[in-house]
Design an enzyme around this catalytic site. Structure first.
Site, PDB file in Angstrom:
ATOM      1  N   CYS A   1      11.284  12.091   1.027  1.00 24.98           N
ATOM      2  CA  CYS A   1      12.845  12.164   1.035  1.00 24.98           C
ATOM      3  C   CYS A   1      13.357  11.871   2.403  1.00 24.98           C
ATOM      4  CB  CYS A   1      13.402  13.836   0.645  1.00 24.98           C
ATOM      5  SG  CYS A   1      12.219  13.894  -0.307  1.00 24.98           S
TER       6      CYS A   1
ATOM      7  N   ARG B   1      12.235   4.873   3.100  1.00 27.16           N
ATOM      8  CA  ARG B   1      11.881   6.128   2.868  1.00 27.16           C
ATOM      9  C   ARG B   1      11.232   6.190   1.495  1.00 27.16           C
ATOM     10  NH1 ARG B   1      11.571   9.698   7.081  1.00 27.16           N
ATOM     11  NH2 ARG B   1      10.514  11.383   6.308  1.00 27.16           N
TER      12      ARG B   1
ATOM     13  N   TRP C   1      12.384  12.045  -2.817  1.00 24.03           N
ATOM     14  CA  TRP C   1      11.477  11.613  -3.941  1.00 24.03           C
ATOM     15  C   TRP C   1      11.238  13.178  -4.755  1.00 24.03           C
ATOM     16  CZ3 TRP C   1       6.136  11.515  -3.254  1.00 24.03           C
ATOM     17  CH2 TRP C   1       5.106  10.533  -3.736  1.00 24.03           C
TER      18      TRP C   1
ATOM     19  N   ASN D   1      13.534  18.372   2.721  1.00 26.98           N
ATOM     20  CA  ASN D   1      12.459  16.867   2.079  1.00 26.98           C
ATOM     21  C   ASN D   1      10.967  18.324   2.707  1.00 26.98           C
ATOM     22  OD1 ASN D   1      13.907  15.533   2.695  1.00 26.98           O
ATOM     23  ND2 ASN D   1      13.406  15.199   4.559  1.00 26.98           N
ATOM     24  N   GLY D   2       9.734  18.227   2.144  1.00 26.64           N
ATOM     25  CA  GLY D   2       8.573  19.362   2.448  1.00 26.64           C
ATOM     26  C   GLY D   2       8.170  19.237   0.292  1.00 26.64           C
TER      27      GLY D   2
ATOM     28  N   GLU E   1      -7.706  -4.411   3.468  1.00 27.61           N
ATOM     29  CA  GLU E   1      -6.081  -4.606   4.146  1.00 27.61           C
ATOM     30  C   GLU E   1      -4.838  -5.261   3.477  1.00 27.61           C
ATOM     31  OE1 GLU E   1      -3.612  -2.494   5.480  1.00 27.61           O
ATOM     32  OE2 GLU E   1      -1.424  -3.618   5.611  1.00 27.61           O
TER      33      GLU E   1
ATOM     34  N   LYS F   1      -2.426  -4.420   0.537  1.00 26.10           N
ATOM     35  CA  LYS F   1      -1.155  -5.013   0.898  1.00 26.10           C
ATOM     36  C   LYS F   1      -0.845  -5.580  -0.740  1.00 26.10           C
ATOM     37  CE  LYS F   1       0.262  -3.800   3.478  1.00 26.10           C
ATOM     38  NZ  LYS F   1       0.129  -2.877   4.285  1.00 26.10           N
TER      39      LYS F   1
ATOM     40  N   GLU G   1       0.077  -3.267  -3.261  1.00 28.93           N
ATOM     41  CA  GLU G   1       0.764  -2.214  -2.954  1.00 28.93           C
ATOM     42  C   GLU G   1       2.829  -2.844  -3.400  1.00 28.93           C
ATOM     43  OE1 GLU G   1       1.661   0.466   0.231  1.00 28.93           O
ATOM     44  OE2 GLU G   1       0.937  -1.558   1.781  1.00 28.93           O
TER      45      GLU G   1
ATOM     46  N   HIS H   1     -24.210  -6.730  -5.320  1.00 24.37           N
ATOM     47  CA  HIS H   1     -23.902  -6.160  -5.553  1.00 24.37           C
ATOM     48  C   HIS H   1     -23.316  -5.199  -6.590  1.00 24.37           C
ATOM     49  CE1 HIS H   1     -27.256  -5.769  -2.411  1.00 24.37           C
ATOM     50  NE2 HIS H   1     -26.638  -6.075  -1.651  1.00 24.37           N
TER      51      HIS H   1
ATOM     52  N   LYS I   1       7.260   5.525   2.792  1.00 21.37           N
ATOM     53  CA  LYS I   1       7.213   5.131   3.622  1.00 21.37           C
ATOM     54  C   LYS I   1       6.084   6.723   4.257  1.00 21.37           C
ATOM     55  CE  LYS I   1       7.082   2.418   6.955  1.00 21.37           C
ATOM     56  NZ  LYS I   1       6.155   1.143   7.172  1.00 21.37           N
TER      57      LYS I   1
END
Ligand code: M6R
Length: 614
Positions: free
Chosen positions: A2, A27, A74, A100-101, A487, A491, A494, A510, A609
């Site tokens: 948020c 964000r 969010w 926020n939180g 990575e 990328k 996402e 394997h 973010k």
């Protein structure tokens, strides 16, 4: 996650608030709202979806008020609906709050307020906090001291994390902010002061910023402000100049922040490197580590803690630092470290890596390490962030704000700083001056090599076009290129939502080889070492099973005829630089792959973010 922005000034609040929300869009959020103090009432506008929806609703109407708070939400408690969108008004309509939180004890607080006959209109924990403030205020005489007291009392009864901004109808020239576990910063401008969760919300409008510490309140009154603790004792407000520029937070000619940040890397990495080498050119000199030389010389184990992309950077660091400094390195998910009670000696060093410096699990891992009496260092991009403040020492990445949700330039600079740390530690132990100066030279040459790779961006776009229908992809590499494979896969998934997995190339047999078929491309990262032959053999195993192979290979390594369908050539470089170089085309590949699918690379679904909740 948020975002918060609040304005108190002599102008009209609406434009700076909406502009601030746009700057916080990166964000991640799913609804946005704003509340203006309009004398007798709060004017409230809230919309699900983009900030643009909110801006359209306000266009031509809105408010002339010079006091307001705004928020991008969010969703955590309750679905994405208008009633759950912030700001929340209290039951008596006297308070407006953005938060926020997460308030962990919100249900018991809500129960006790319900018993008092207080009604709720949302499912959120934030409305509970707003109503709690209003309830405490109702028991006091209506004035500015009571406003402060009501906020302090409500916060002292709340458990969990918060960054808040609150307005009270009885106090038309006042805004209160408070933080615990969720960042909050006061922006000081000429005609206005701000409260925001992130300084980018007021870049260009404020000249200085004061970053709040946990447990602090920011009390903005008229053109003045003060910082206090919850008991009302005034703390020193350390104002830092805001060195972000509008250019850094705006898109310019690029179509997305991700693209901008990928192409910024040569310049960004120059900033990471600048002025950080000793005069004899054989070692790195990292200012934030000064005063810790003896402890660093005696360290017998390094534990890296981080999340997501930052953790992949740490995994590269494991290879680099063990090689350069011969110190055992472990990398842990911060979320696991914080709850795990693994034995650590007093000579262990814990290094937390976080672009934002606000990732909750990473901060909690640092707090756990400090409880155990271990030396903690931070690598972060955000000046004044919680990580920067809570660690014993550390180094800034200096790559400018990273706004795209998908981390790109931050990864490169984190690996670069870890290599520099490995160099410094190595030179304190047994790395020779010659090896040291070769590495310094290689690091200083790296920005040009990154630029060389970026110049071949069109080749990567063509590869993305060729493979853009793939729904499953494998990324494979060995040694320090294994975390780069992880990575690359992260990328891609996402931002394009294709399924991608990274593996050490030798793991193929394997299990993952069972996935190989003509629809599942394998992306191989080939080292420039003796191991290359083994990776090439793995490529041939994939080809033998009709799997398409894309190889990213240094120019001096030969690839046998038929071992790969497509080959992208990377510049020949020092082995410490190779993981950074190999990752650049993977960033571009993910970027084009997602764009070809018509996706917004800066706002991938469900992602934020900065993950400031558990
Ligand atoms: O701000 P941080 O570096 O602590 O963030 C850690 C992760 O949340 C972050 O790297 C995340 O994995 C990104 N979406 C990766 O692109």
């Amino acid at each position: 996650m948020c975002g918060i922005v609040g304005y108190l000034g002599s102008g009209v609040a609406q434009e700076p608030l909406i502009d601030g929300l746009r700057r916080l869009e990166y964000r991640g959020y799913d609804s946005a709202g704003v509340a203006f103090h309009d004398g007798d009432v709060f004017t409230l506008a809230r919309e699900t979806g983009r900030v643009e929806n909110l801006a359209n609703v306000l266009q031509g109407k809105g408010s002339q008020s010079s006091l307001g708070i705004a928020h991008t939400r969010w969703a955590t408690h309750g679905a994405v609906t208008v009633s759950n969108t912030h700001p929340h008004l209290s039951y008596d309509k006297k308070f407006a709050l953005v938060h926020n939180g997460v308030i962990e004890n919100f249900s018991s607080l809500k129960k006790s307020l319900l018993h008092k006959g207080i009604e709720f209109s949302s499912e959120t924990d934030s409305e509970v906090l707003c109503n709690l403030i209003a309830y405490h205020y109702s028991t006091l005489s209506p004035n500015s001291d009571s406003f402060i007291q009501a906020v302090s009392t409500a916060l002292s009864e709340s458990r969990g994390a918060y960054g808040i901004a609150v307005l009270c109808l009885d106090n038309p020239e006042m805004m209160i902010g408070a933080r615990r576990g969720s960042p909050l910063v006061v922006g000081i401008g000429e005609d206005a002061n701000f409260i925001a969760s992130d300084a980018s919300a007021f870049v260009g409008r404020a000249k200085e910023a004061v970053f709040l510490k946990d447990g602090e309140l920011a009390i903005l009154q008229g053109s003045e402000f003060r910082i206090t603790n919850q008991q009302g004792h005034v703390s020193e407000a350390v104002a830092q100049p805001l060195d972000q520029t509008l250019e850094e937070v705006e898109l310019g000619d690029f179509s997305s922040y991700m693209e901008k940040e990928i192409f910024e890397q040569p310049h960004a990495l120059q900033n990471t490197l600048r002025g950080r080498f000793g005069d004899d050119g054989t070692t790195a000199k990292l200012g934030g580590l000064e005063g810790h030389e003896d402890e660093l010389r005696n360290v017998d184990r390094i534990v890296f803690v981080a999340c997501g992309t930052a953790r992949h950077a740490c995994m590269v660091a494991e290879y680099l630092i063990e090689k350069l400094a011969r110190v055992p390195v472990e990398v842990e998910h911060a979320s696991e470290f914080r709850y795990r009670n693994s034995p650590k000696s007093g000579r262990s060093l814990v290094i937390a890596v976080s672009q934002s410096g606000e990732t909750l699990d990473t901060l909690e891992a640092v707090r756990e390490a400090k409880t155990k009496g271990l030396l903690t260092l931070g690598i972060t991009n955000v000046v004044g962030s919680s990580l920067a403040r809570e660690t014993d020492g550390g180094v800034y990445q200096r790559v400018g704000p990273e706004i795209g949700v998908a981390s790109t330039k931050a990864f490169s600079s984190q690996v670069c700083l870890c290599a520099m740390l490995g160099l410094a530690l190595g030179r304190m132990r047994d790395l020779s001056p010659t090896d040291g100066s070769n590495l310094v030279e290689a690091l200083l040459g790296m920005p040009d090599l990154i630029a060389e790779v970026l110049q071949k961006g069109e080749e990567i776009r063509e590869l993305a076009v060729k493979y853009s229908k793939a729904e499953h992809l494998l990324f494979l590499g060995r040694q320090s290129l294994y975390p780069v494979a992880l990575e690359g896969a992260l990328k891609l998934k996402e931002i394009s939502y294709a399924h991608a997995e990274g593996y050490p190339a030798a793991e193929l047999k394997h299990g993952p080889i069972a996935l190989i078929n003509p629809e599942c491309p394998s992306i191989f990262l080939v080292e420039g070492t003796k191991l290359s032959a083994k990776t090439i053999a793995n490529m041939q195993e994939v080809k033998a099973r009709k799997g398409p192979v894309i190889a990213f290979v240094p120019e001096d390594i030969e690839i046998p005829e038929g071992a790969a369908d497509d080959i992208f050539r990377l510049p020949v470089a020092h082995e410490v630089i190779r993981p950074i170089l190999a990752n650049i085309p993977l960033q571009l590949f993910a970027y084009h792959f997602a764009r070809l699918r018509g996706l917004d690379v800066d706002k991938p679904r469900n992602l934020a973010k900065s993950v400031t909740v558990e």
